[in-house]
Write a protein that holds these residues in place. Sequence first.
Motif, PDB file in Angstrom:
ATOM      1  N   ARG A   7       0.840  -1.203   0.000  1.00 33.65           N
ATOM      2  CA  ARG A   7       0.000   0.000   0.000  1.00 33.65           C
ATOM      3  C   ARG A   7       0.877   1.256   0.000  1.00 33.65           C
ATOM      4  NH1 ARG A   7      -5.204   1.221   0.571  1.00 33.65           N
ATOM      5  NH2 ARG A   7      -5.846   3.167   1.595  1.00 33.65           N
ATOM      6  N   ALA A   8       1.980   1.206   0.731  1.00 37.43           N
ATOM      7  CA  ALA A   8       2.899   2.352   0.751  1.00 37.43           C
ATOM      8  C   ALA A   8       3.488   2.609  -0.628  1.00 37.43           C
ATOM      9  CB  ALA A   8       4.012   2.119   1.766  1.00 37.43           C
ATOM     10  N   ARG A   9       3.716   1.549  -1.380  1.00 38.95           N
ATOM     11  CA  ARG A   9       4.295   1.697  -2.721  1.00 38.95           C
ATOM     12  C   ARG A   9       3.255   2.144  -3.748  1.00 38.95           C
ATOM     13  NH1 ARG A   9       9.594  -0.257  -3.481  1.00 38.95           N
ATOM     14  NH2 ARG A   9      10.670   0.318  -1.556  1.00 38.95           N
ATOM     15  N   THR A  10       2.005   1.740  -3.561  1.00 38.78           N
ATOM     16  CA  THR A  10       0.977   2.077  -4.564  1.00 38.78           C
ATOM     17  C   THR A  10       0.193   3.344  -4.214  1.00 38.78           C
ATOM     18  OG1 THR A  10      -0.598   0.583  -3.468  1.00 38.78           O
ATOM     19  CG2 THR A  10       0.703  -0.324  -5.302  1.00 38.78           C
ATOM     20  N   LYS A  11       0.032   3.598  -2.906  1.00 38.74           N
ATOM     21  CA  LYS A  11      -0.734   4.780  -2.478  1.00 38.74           C
ATOM     22  C   LYS A  11       0.014   5.510  -1.364  1.00 38.74           C
ATOM     23  CE  LYS A  11      -5.192   2.773  -3.768  1.00 38.74           C
ATOM     24  NZ  LYS A  11      -6.547   2.393  -3.311  1.00 38.74           N
ATOM     25  N   PRO A  12       1.197   6.050  -1.696  1.00 39.96           N
ATOM     26  CA  PRO A  12       2.030   6.654  -0.657  1.00 39.96           C
ATOM     27  C   PRO A  12       1.374   7.828   0.066  1.00 39.96           C
ATOM     28  CG  PRO A  12       2.863   7.182  -2.853  1.00 39.96           C
ATOM     29  CD  PRO A  12       1.834   6.119  -3.022  1.00 39.96           C
ATOM     30  N   GLU A  13       0.557   8.635  -0.642  1.00 39.64           N
ATOM     31  CA  GLU A  13      -0.055   9.799   0.000  1.00 39.64           C
ATOM     32  C   GLU A  13      -1.042   9.384   1.088  1.00 39.64           C
ATOM     33  OE1 GLU A  13       0.943  12.878  -0.318  1.00 39.64           O
ATOM     34  OE2 GLU A  13       2.484  12.093  -1.690  1.00 39.64           O
ATOM     35  N   LYS A  14      -1.782   8.315   0.829  1.00 37.28           N
ATOM     36  CA  LYS A  14      -2.734   7.838   1.834  1.00 37.28           C
ATOM     37  C   LYS A  14      -1.997   7.298   3.061  1.00 37.28           C
ATOM     38  CE  LYS A  14      -6.907   6.894  -0.797  1.00 37.28           C
ATOM     39  NZ  LYS A  14      -8.007   5.931  -1.039  1.00 37.28           N
ATOM     40  N   VAL A  15      -0.893   6.618   2.825  1.00 42.78           N
ATOM     41  CA  VAL A  15      -0.107   6.092   3.941  1.00 42.78           C
ATOM     42  C   VAL A  15       0.502   7.232   4.746  1.00 42.78           C
ATOM     43  CG1 VAL A  15       1.908   4.694   4.564  1.00 42.78           C
ATOM     44  CG2 VAL A  15       0.324   3.880   2.811  1.00 42.78           C
ATOM     45  N   LYS A  16       0.962   8.272   4.054  1.00 44.24           N
ATOM     46  CA  LYS A  16       1.505   9.441   4.760  1.00 44.24           C
ATOM     47  C   LYS A  16       0.458  10.032   5.702  1.00 44.24           C
ATOM     48  CE  LYS A  16       4.677  10.945   1.093  1.00 44.24           C
ATOM     49  NZ  LYS A  16       4.977  12.030   0.120  1.00 44.24           N
ATOM     50  N   GLN A  17      -0.761  10.209   5.218  1.00 44.71           N
ATOM     51  CA  GLN A  17      -1.818  10.798   6.042  1.00 44.71           C
ATOM     52  C   GLN A  17      -2.140   9.907   7.243  1.00 44.71           C
ATOM     53  OE1 GLN A  17      -2.717  13.934   5.584  1.00 44.71           O
ATOM     54  NE2 GLN A  17      -1.303  13.874   3.836  1.00 44.71           N
ATOM     55  N   PHE A  18      -2.101   8.604   7.027  1.00 43.56           N
ATOM     56  CA  PHE A  18      -2.332   7.657   8.125  1.00 43.56           C
ATOM     57  C   PHE A  18      -1.258   7.800   9.203  1.00 43.56           C
ATOM     58  CE2 PHE A  18      -1.200   3.421   9.827  1.00 43.56           C
ATOM     59  CZ  PHE A  18      -2.355   3.149  10.537  1.00 43.56           C
ATOM     60  N   LEU A  19       0.000   7.899   8.777  1.00 42.80           N
ATOM     61  CA  LEU A  19       1.104   8.036   9.730  1.00 42.80           C
ATOM     62  C   LEU A  19       1.048   9.367  10.462  1.00 42.80           C
ATOM     63  CD1 LEU A  19       3.994   6.510   7.564  1.00 42.80           C
ATOM     64  CD2 LEU A  19       2.742   5.402   9.417  1.00 42.80           C
ATOM     65  N   TYR A  20       0.773  10.442   9.714  1.00 43.01           N
ATOM     66  CA  TYR A  20       0.634  11.763  10.346  1.00 43.01           C
ATOM     67  C   TYR A  20      -0.439  11.739  11.438  1.00 43.01           C
ATOM     68  CZ  TYR A  20       3.298  14.169   6.612  1.00 43.01           C
ATOM     69  OH  TYR A  20       4.264  14.610   5.749  1.00 43.01           O
ATOM     70  N   LYS A  21      -1.558  11.120  11.119  1.00 40.98           N
ATOM     71  CA  LYS A  21      -2.706  11.110  12.031  1.00 40.98           C
ATOM     72  C   LYS A  21      -2.346  10.438  13.358  1.00 40.98           C
ATOM     73  CE  LYS A  21      -7.650   9.952  12.088  1.00 40.98           C
ATOM     74  NZ  LYS A  21      -8.752   9.351  11.306  1.00 40.98           N
ATOM     75  N   LYS A  22      -1.615   9.319  13.276  1.00 42.59           N
ATOM     76  CA  LYS A  22      -1.235   8.604  14.495  1.00 42.59           C
ATOM     77  C   LYS A  22      -0.251   9.420  15.329  1.00 42.59           C
ATOM     78  CE  LYS A  22      -0.606   4.134  14.532  1.00 42.59           C
ATOM     79  NZ  LYS A  22      -1.753   3.653  15.315  1.00 42.59           N
ATOM     80  N   ILE A  23       0.708  10.082  14.664  1.00 42.81           N
ATOM     81  CA  ILE A  23       1.692  10.879  15.404  1.00 42.81           C
ATOM     82  C   ILE A  23       1.028  12.098  16.042  1.00 42.81           C
ATOM     83  CG2 ILE A  23       3.841  12.192  15.240  1.00 42.81           C
ATOM     84  CD1 ILE A  23       4.583  10.395  12.834  1.00 42.81           C
ATOM     85  N   GLU A  24       0.158  12.745  15.289  1.00 43.24           N
ATOM     86  CA  GLU A  24      -0.523  13.923  15.821  1.00 43.24           C
ATOM     87  C   GLU A  24      -1.401  13.551  17.014  1.00 43.24           C
ATOM     88  OE1 GLU A  24      -2.984  17.842  14.244  1.00 43.24           O
ATOM     89  OE2 GLU A  24      -2.792  16.090  12.930  1.00 43.24           O
ATOM     90  N   LYS A  25      -2.028  12.388  16.944  1.00 37.53           N
ATOM     91  CA  LYS A  25      -2.848  11.941  18.063  1.00 37.53           C
ATOM     92  C   LYS A  25      -1.999  11.748  19.319  1.00 37.53           C
ATOM     93  CE  LYS A  25      -5.982   8.229  19.524  1.00 37.53           C
ATOM     94  NZ  LYS A  25      -6.585   6.917  19.156  1.00 37.53           N
ATOM     95  N   ALA A  26      -0.784  11.264  19.135  1.00 36.41           N
ATOM     96  CA  ALA A  26       0.101  11.014  20.268  1.00 36.41           C
ATOM     97  C   ALA A  26       0.710  12.298  20.826  1.00 36.41           C
ATOM     98  CB  ALA A  26       1.217  10.056  19.862  1.00 36.41           C
ATOM     99  N   LEU A  27       1.052  13.233  19.928  1.00 37.74           N
ATOM    100  CA  LEU A  27       1.769  14.441  20.346  1.00 37.74           C
ATOM    101  C   LEU A  27       0.865  15.627  20.662  1.00 37.74           C
ATOM    102  CD1 LEU A  27       4.920  14.509  18.025  1.00 37.74           C
ATOM    103  CD2 LEU A  27       4.863  14.222  20.499  1.00 37.74           C
ATOM    104  N   GLY A  28      -0.331  15.641  20.135  1.00 40.69           N
ATOM    105  CA  GLY A  28      -1.229  16.770  20.372  1.00 40.69           C
ATOM    106  C   GLY A  28      -0.650  18.069  19.834  1.00 40.69           C
ATOM    107  N   ASP A  29      -0.638  19.125  20.659  1.00 43.37           N
ATOM    108  CA  ASP A  29      -0.185  20.437  20.182  1.00 43.37           C
ATOM    109  C   ASP A  29       1.330  20.509  19.996  1.00 43.37           C
ATOM    110  OD1 ASP A  29       0.670  20.456  22.784  1.00 43.37           O
ATOM    111  OD2 ASP A  29      -0.535  22.185  23.408  1.00 43.37           O
ATOM    112  N   LYS A  30       2.055  19.475  20.345  1.00 41.36           N
ATOM    113  CA  LYS A  30       3.501  19.444  20.103  1.00 41.36           C
ATOM    114  C   LYS A  30       3.845  18.838  18.744  1.00 41.36           C
ATOM    115  CE  LYS A  30       5.251  19.450  24.851  1.00 41.36           C
ATOM    116  NZ  LYS A  30       6.087  20.645  24.693  1.00 41.36           N
TER     117      LYS A  30
END
Length: 500
Positions: free
Chosen positions: A254-277
């Motif tokens: 999925r990362a190789r075929t739809k990299p933008e969707k995977v990026k958004q998934f990864l961003y979402k998890k990190i933002e959830k963990a870090l909040g305003d940081k």
Amino acid sequence: MTEQASHFDVLIVGAGISGIGMAAHMTAKSPHASYAILERRDNLGGTWDLFRYPGIRSDSDMHTLGFDFEPWKHEKSIADAPAILDYLDRIVDERGIRQHIRLGHKVIAADFDSATARWTVQIETAQGEHKRLTANFLYLGSGYYDYDEPYDPGFDLGAFEGQVIHPQFWPDDLDYAGKQVVVIGSGATAVTITPSMAGKAAKVTMLQRTPTWMFSRPAKDRLANLLRKFLPEETAYRLTRWKNIKMQDIGFKRARTKPEKVKQFLYKKIEKALGDKFDRATFTPPYDPWDQRLCLVPDDDLFNAIKSGKAEIVTGQIKAFEKGGVRLADDRFLPADIVVTATGLKLAVAGKIAVSVDGESVDFAERFYYKGVMFSNLPNLAVVFGYLNASWTLRADLNSDYICRVLNAMKAKGADIAVPVLAEDHALVEDDIFDFSSGYIQRAKQIMPKNAVAYPWRLNQEYVVDRKRMASDPIEDGVLALRRADADAAHREERLEAAE
């Protein structure tokens, strides 16, 4: 086996995951074959005994980093080095492997004699003695990096008055309590060390030249632990292992075929963990996910350290090392009592062993991989180089099982040579052996064996495909030749006579 034994059917180099796995497979599947494991260090475990830095752990789940024949029984599937060593110790003791391990035996050179179909292996012991052992088959489970020398990025550290530590040579007595620590790097080692040191240190700064893609997940696999409550241990392990293999495969593709969707998934998890940081730029590499390995953050440990203020990630170029820290190109200054250079590994081929055939040196960069386990026109030698997009042990298990079947086929046929035959005028189309942009991979390409577009002359990065092929393809597939040394000698004499 005694220390006096000097000839074996198989010599296994390395008592880490690859070597122990091969010994276990041989014990179960090729019990007729004698073997010894030669380990240069004073303990088994390879990587998991060598590295002693804070927090040292797997960056793959232990249901796939574990062997296919031995269930992982710990509650955590992302395990630390002591737990992994316990797992390996249990395997060597329960299967009678420990008595076959010769510690403090560093393999220097190995020469294959075609007339006798034997390897002569030169060894230097920890006491400085030089020995020779012989074997019919050589299995290299010596890993993929240089144990003696890590990658040196060429830092000028002369003005820095603090301590400089490389993770590969971590001192047992390092006191970093209340200290300012700068960890240089953004790979798995830096991502592990930073939160682990943050508990005691005054502050830990992870200094990255470029960001890396990070993926957080729980250290415990809830489904695995649930299955273990209701199913037999081995059944629960097999189900979890296959689930994780499929998830790895789907995630990579999925990362190789739809990299933008995977990026958004990864961003979402990190933002959830870090909040305003959360700062997107800090977590946005200049490449797509899985162009390099994703860095695992178990239980959000790095993100929690950042939220607490005990750790931070800084992106920048190093201008100079000064008396009390690191000066960046934009003139920012990072105070440091300790600098940890987590700047990567230096790859090595065949454990830096001087391999030769009939006295002629073997250049692995001129050989093609065969099924990711042997090499073109190189007899009676196998190697393990694990998957870059999945757990190392998945390939180790495949290769061990395959070589056991080769040994059994040789015994049944009365053959003493097994060699993948490639004609000089082969016309194979070469492929990039590693489609990964990681620095340690790119730096080592010139020493790596060749990869062809067409199977079987390649090192694949698709475990599910490899597993089916390795299991279903016949041993004598029209490429791997099983023959006797005396037949080889007669054939060579015929060719010499024809040339005259």
